[in-house]
Write a protein that holds these residues in place. Structure first.
Motif, PDB file in Angstrom:
ATOM      1  N   HIS A 122       9.022   2.569 -13.041  1.00 10.16           N
ATOM      2  CA  HIS A 122       8.397   1.783 -12.096  1.00 10.16           C
ATOM      3  C   HIS A 122       9.068   1.269 -10.959  1.00 10.16           C
ATOM      4  CE1 HIS A 122      10.361  -0.889 -14.666  1.00 10.16           C
ATOM      5  NE2 HIS A 122      10.358  -1.826 -14.014  1.00 10.16           N
ATOM      6  N   PHE A 149       0.123  -2.119 -10.573  1.00  6.70           N
ATOM      7  CA  PHE A 149      -0.625  -0.848 -10.028  1.00  6.70           C
ATOM      8  C   PHE A 149      -0.304   0.348 -10.663  1.00  6.70           C
ATOM      9  CE2 PHE A 149      -0.602  -4.099  -6.686  1.00  6.70           C
ATOM     10  CZ  PHE A 149      -1.803  -3.828  -5.939  1.00  6.70           C
ATOM     11  N   MET A 152       1.475  -8.544 -10.082  1.00  7.81           N
ATOM     12  CA  MET A 152       0.250  -7.387  -9.860  1.00  7.81           C
ATOM     13  C   MET A 152       0.841  -6.002 -10.302  1.00  7.81           C
ATOM     14  SD  MET A 152      -0.848  -8.708  -5.922  1.00  7.81           S
ATOM     15  CE  MET A 152      -1.474 -10.362  -5.733  1.00  7.81           C
ATOM     16  N   THR A 170      -6.117  -8.065  -2.843  1.00  8.46           N
ATOM     17  CA  THR A 170      -6.417  -7.615  -4.149  1.00  8.46           C
ATOM     18  C   THR A 170      -7.353  -8.343  -4.745  1.00  8.46           C
ATOM     19  OG1 THR A 170      -4.842  -8.984  -5.125  1.00  8.46           O
ATOM     20  CG2 THR A 170      -3.819  -6.771  -4.551  1.00  8.46           C
ATOM     21  N   GLN A 205       0.918  -1.306   0.001  1.00  9.05           N
ATOM     22  CA  GLN A 205       0.124   0.057   0.117  1.00  9.05           C
ATOM     23  C   GLN A 205       0.790   1.163  -0.170  1.00  9.05           C
ATOM     24  OE1 GLN A 205      -2.304  -0.848   3.332  1.00  9.05           O
ATOM     25  NE2 GLN A 205      -4.277  -1.320   2.216  1.00  9.05           N
ATOM     26  N   TRP A 224      -6.580 -10.511  -6.940  1.00  6.94           N
ATOM     27  CA  TRP A 224      -5.982 -10.814  -7.974  1.00  6.94           C
ATOM     28  C   TRP A 224      -5.128 -12.300  -7.782  1.00  6.94           C
ATOM     29  CZ3 TRP A 224      -6.786  -9.822 -12.872  1.00  6.94           C
ATOM     30  CH2 TRP A 224      -5.788  -9.949 -13.734  1.00  6.94           C
ATOM     31  N   VAL A 252       2.372   1.672  -3.541  1.00  4.26           N
ATOM     32  CA  VAL A 252       1.326   2.071  -4.445  1.00  4.26           C
ATOM     33  C   VAL A 252       1.223   3.486  -4.297  1.00  4.26           C
ATOM     34  CG1 VAL A 252      -0.963   1.690  -5.104  1.00  4.26           C
ATOM     35  CG2 VAL A 252       0.349  -0.120  -4.751  1.00  4.26           C
ATOM     36  N   ARG A 258      -1.071   4.373 -10.646  1.00  5.94           N
ATOM     37  CA  ARG A 258      -1.712   5.400 -10.077  1.00  5.94           C
ATOM     38  C   ARG A 258      -2.724   4.929  -9.052  1.00  5.94           C
ATOM     39  NH1 ARG A 258       0.894   9.654 -11.212  1.00  5.94           N
ATOM     40  NH2 ARG A 258       1.098  10.355 -13.502  1.00  5.94           N
ATOM     41  N   GLY A 259      -2.367   3.940  -8.238  1.00 10.34           N
ATOM     42  CA  GLY A 259      -3.064   3.223  -7.151  1.00 10.34           C
ATOM     43  C   GLY A 259      -4.173   2.409  -7.541  1.00 10.34           C
ATOM     44  N   THR A 260      -3.965   2.176  -8.953  1.00  6.40           N
ATOM     45  CA  THR A 260      -5.394   1.281  -9.254  1.00  6.40           C
ATOM     46  C   THR A 260      -4.600  -0.164  -9.803  1.00  6.40           C
ATOM     47  OG1 THR A 260      -6.706   3.038 -10.069  1.00  6.40           O
ATOM     48  CG2 THR A 260      -7.134   0.949 -11.012  1.00  6.40           C
ATOM     49  N   LEU A 261      -5.044  -1.234  -9.373  1.00  3.79           N
ATOM     50  CA  LEU A 261      -4.771  -2.552  -9.824  1.00  3.79           C
ATOM     51  C   LEU A 261      -5.175  -2.792 -11.186  1.00  3.79           C
ATOM     52  CD1 LEU A 261      -3.411  -5.548  -9.337  1.00  3.79           C
ATOM     53  CD2 LEU A 261      -5.808  -6.067  -8.655  1.00  3.79           C
ATOM     54  N   VAL A 262      -4.254  -2.741 -12.363  1.00  4.05           N
ATOM     55  CA  VAL A 262      -4.547  -2.973 -13.695  1.00  4.05           C
ATOM     56  C   VAL A 262      -4.401  -4.649 -13.913  1.00  4.05           C
ATOM     57  CG1 VAL A 262      -4.029  -0.654 -14.238  1.00  4.05           C
ATOM     58  CG2 VAL A 262      -2.265  -2.273 -14.542  1.00  4.05           C
TER      59      VAL A 262
END
Length: 121
Positions: free
Chosen positions: A64, A95, A93, A86, A31, A88, A34, A97-101
């Motif tokens: 990254h 992420f 995993m 998550t 967290q 996932w 991220v 901008r804070g979003t899991l893609v």
């Protein structure tokens, strides 16, 4: 998109603290990463897909942050906690901008379509 998570009132009060504290440190570490970095890749040794995701980011010249947690025979409990957190099921995993893609294939698709560049502004 509802995710199935056991409701707190379905966990006996005597074990709620234990459930809440289980592998908390690794989740908090991810967290924090991220929150601090635009792109974070969470992976493990010996799995080729985290490496492939990082190479795709390098080729796209996207900086990254990489977090590596064990290998197939080590740190599986910690990785399990991340998977539960998550939702996932696999590594990496990724992420943005804070979003899991998603994972490597999902990241490659975002790069190819230009969506990653849009997300990063």
């Amino acid at each position: 998109m509802p995710r199935f998570v056991l409701e707190e009132d379905r966990i006996h009060p005597a074990i709620r603290d234990k459930v809440a504290a289980s592998q908390r440190a690794i989740v908090q570490e991810v967290q924090a990463a991220v929150a601090a970095h635009a792109v974070v890749v969470v992976g493990m040794r010996a799995n080729p897909f985290p490496r492939k995701a990082r190479k795709a980011l390098d080729a796209a010249r996207v900086p990254h942050h990489y977090l590596e947690y064990g290998s197939y025979l080590s740190m599986w409990r910690e990785r399990g906690a991340l998977k539960m957190w998550t939702g996932w099921p696999t590594l990496p995993m990724v992420f943005v901008r804070g979003t899991l893609v998603g994972g490597c294939t999902d990241l490659e698709r975002l790069i190819q379509t230009g969506e990653l560049a849009k997300m990063l502004g």
